[in-house]
Design a protein around this motif. Structure first.
Motif, mmCIF file in Angstrom:
data_model
loop_
_atom_site.group_PDB
_atom_site.id
_atom_site.type_symbol
_atom_site.label_atom_id
_atom_site.label_comp_id
_atom_site.label_asym_id
_atom_site.label_seq_id
_atom_site.Cartn_x
_atom_site.Cartn_y
_atom_site.Cartn_z
ATOM 1 N N GLU A 20 0.842 -1.184 0.000
ATOM 2 C CA GLU A 20 0.000 0.000 0.000
ATOM 3 C C GLU A 20 0.880 1.237 0.000
ATOM 4 O O GLU A 20 1.687 1.439 0.904
ATOM 5 N N GLU A 21 0.781 2.021 -1.053
ATOM 6 C CA GLU A 21 1.520 3.267 -1.107
ATOM 7 C C GLU A 21 0.795 4.217 -2.034
ATOM 8 O O GLU A 21 0.533 3.879 -3.186
ATOM 9 N N ASP A 22 0.479 5.412 -1.549
ATOM 10 C CA ASP A 22 -0.338 6.363 -2.299
ATOM 11 C C ASP A 22 -1.599 5.651 -2.807
ATOM 12 O O ASP A 22 -2.350 5.118 -2.033
ATOM 13 N N ASN A 23 -1.778 5.624 -4.126
ATOM 14 C CA ASN A 23 -2.959 4.930 -4.644
ATOM 15 C C ASN A 23 -2.575 3.633 -5.318
ATOM 16 O O ASN A 23 -3.270 3.134 -6.176
ATOM 17 N N ASN A 24 -1.468 3.094 -4.927
ATOM 18 C CA ASN A 24 -0.977 1.855 -5.494
ATOM 19 C C ASN A 24 -1.155 0.728 -4.470
ATOM 20 O O ASN A 24 -0.551 0.759 -3.408
ATOM 21 N N TYR A 25 -2.024 -0.207 -4.783
ATOM 22 C CA TYR A 25 -2.278 -1.318 -3.888
ATOM 23 C C TYR A 25 -2.101 -2.620 -4.642
ATOM 24 O O TYR A 25 -2.496 -2.716 -5.787
ATOM 25 N N PHE A 26 -1.540 -3.591 -3.978
ATOM 26 C CA PHE A 26 -1.615 -4.936 -4.535
ATOM 27 C C PHE A 26 -1.359 -5.968 -3.455
ATOM 28 O O PHE A 26 -0.870 -5.648 -2.370
ATOM 29 N N PHE A 27 -1.750 -7.181 -3.754
ATOM 30 C CA PHE A 27 -1.536 -8.303 -2.848
ATOM 31 C C PHE A 27 -0.626 -9.310 -3.522
ATOM 32 O O PHE A 27 -0.687 -9.480 -4.733
ATOM 33 N N VAL A 28 0.190 -9.948 -2.731
ATOM 34 C CA VAL A 28 0.961 -11.084 -3.222
ATOM 35 C C VAL A 28 0.578 -12.258 -2.336
ATOM 36 O O VAL A 28 0.676 -12.178 -1.103
ATOM 37 N N GLU A 29 0.101 -13.326 -2.959
ATOM 38 C CA GLU A 29 -0.337 -14.482 -2.183
ATOM 39 C C GLU A 29 0.781 -15.495 -2.007
ATOM 40 O O GLU A 29 1.726 -15.533 -2.777
ATOM 41 N N GLU A 30 0.603 -16.325 -0.993
ATOM 42 C CA GLU A 30 1.521 -17.433 -0.716
ATOM 43 C C GLU A 30 2.962 -16.968 -0.533
ATOM 44 O O GLU A 30 3.886 -17.505 -1.139
ATOM 45 N N VAL A 31 3.154 -15.934 0.288
ATOM 46 C CA VAL A 31 4.492 -15.419 0.553
ATOM 47 C C VAL A 31 5.028 -16.093 1.815
ATOM 48 O O VAL A 31 4.381 -16.068 2.852
ATOM 49 N N PRO A 32 6.208 -16.718 1.714
ATOM 50 C CA PRO A 32 6.760 -17.354 2.909
ATOM 51 C C PRO A 32 7.195 -16.316 3.936
ATOM 52 O O PRO A 32 7.928 -15.385 3.616
ATOM 53 N N ALA A 33 6.716 -16.440 5.162
ATOM 54 C CA ALA A 33 7.040 -15.481 6.218
ATOM 55 C C ALA A 33 7.170 -16.201 7.550
ATOM 56 O O ALA A 33 6.748 -17.347 7.697
ATOM 57 N N GLU A 34 7.785 -15.509 8.500
ATOM 58 C CA GLU A 34 7.814 -15.995 9.873
ATOM 59 C C GLU A 34 6.736 -15.201 10.598
ATOM 60 O O GLU A 34 6.810 -13.982 10.680
ATOM 61 N N VAL A 35 5.734 -15.893 11.113
ATOM 62 C CA VAL A 35 4.619 -15.196 11.758
ATOM 63 C C VAL A 35 4.655 -15.457 13.256
ATOM 64 O O VAL A 35 4.807 -16.587 13.703
ATOM 65 N N CYS A 36 4.530 -14.371 14.043
ATOM 66 C CA CYS A 36 4.545 -14.491 15.501
ATOM 67 C C CYS A 36 3.234 -15.113 15.967
ATOM 68 O O CYS A 36 2.155 -14.663 15.586
ATOM 69 N N THR A 37 3.324 -16.149 16.791
ATOM 70 C CA THR A 37 2.120 -16.823 17.259
ATOM 71 C C THR A 37 1.428 -16.017 18.357
ATOM 72 O O THR A 37 0.282 -16.275 18.695
ATOM 73 N N SER A 38 2.110 -15.000 18.921
ATOM 74 C CA SER A 38 1.497 -14.184 19.965
ATOM 75 C C SER A 38 0.841 -12.924 19.411
ATOM 76 O O SER A 38 -0.324 -12.655 19.665
ATOM 77 N N CYS A 39 1.605 -12.119 18.646
ATOM 78 C CA CYS A 39 1.060 -10.833 18.197
ATOM 79 C C CYS A 39 0.724 -10.812 16.712
ATOM 80 O O CYS A 39 0.123 -9.852 16.237
ATOM 81 N N GLY A 40 1.088 -11.851 15.974
ATOM 82 C CA GLY A 40 0.720 -11.917 14.560
ATOM 83 C C GLY A 40 1.617 -11.114 13.638
ATOM 84 O O GLY A 40 1.359 -11.036 12.437
ATOM 85 N N GLU A 41 2.675 -10.525 14.167
ATOM 86 C CA GLU A 41 3.608 -9.750 13.351
ATOM 87 C C GLU A 41 4.286 -10.670 12.338
ATOM 88 O O GLU A 41 4.707 -11.770 12.670
#
Ligand SMILES: [Zn+2]
Length: 74
Positions: A20-41
């Motif tokens: 998300e930046e200015d009026n430019n939005y997009f999604f990328v699916e299935e991105v490998p990430a490390e997700v915090c099980t407590s806060c979801g970061e």
């Protein structure tokens, strides 16, 4: 590895990345990430971050286009 925000446990998961930046939005699916099980970061590796930024700067043909409803909060 621990969450830099809360010290919680990180779990490897595929997530949807939202850009998300200015009026430019997009999604990328299935991105490998490390997700915090407590806060979801979500934390992305430097390689993944590099690749994600390329979608913002280079011409890529999207897999699909979705319609997003926009509301004004009044
Ligand atoms: Zn956390």
């Amino acid at each position: 590895m621990k969450c830099v925000f809360c010290g919680g446990k990180l779990e490897r998961r595929n997530v949807a990345f939202r850009y998300e930046e200015d009026n430019n939005y997009f999604f990328v699916e299935e991105v490998p990430a490390e997700v915090c099980t407590s806060c979801g970061e979500k934390t992305y590796s430097p390689e993944v971050t590099d690749k994600l930024l390329k979608y913002a700067t280079e011409e890529h043909k999207p897999t699909k286009t979705i319609e997003v409803p926009v509301f004004s909060f009044e």
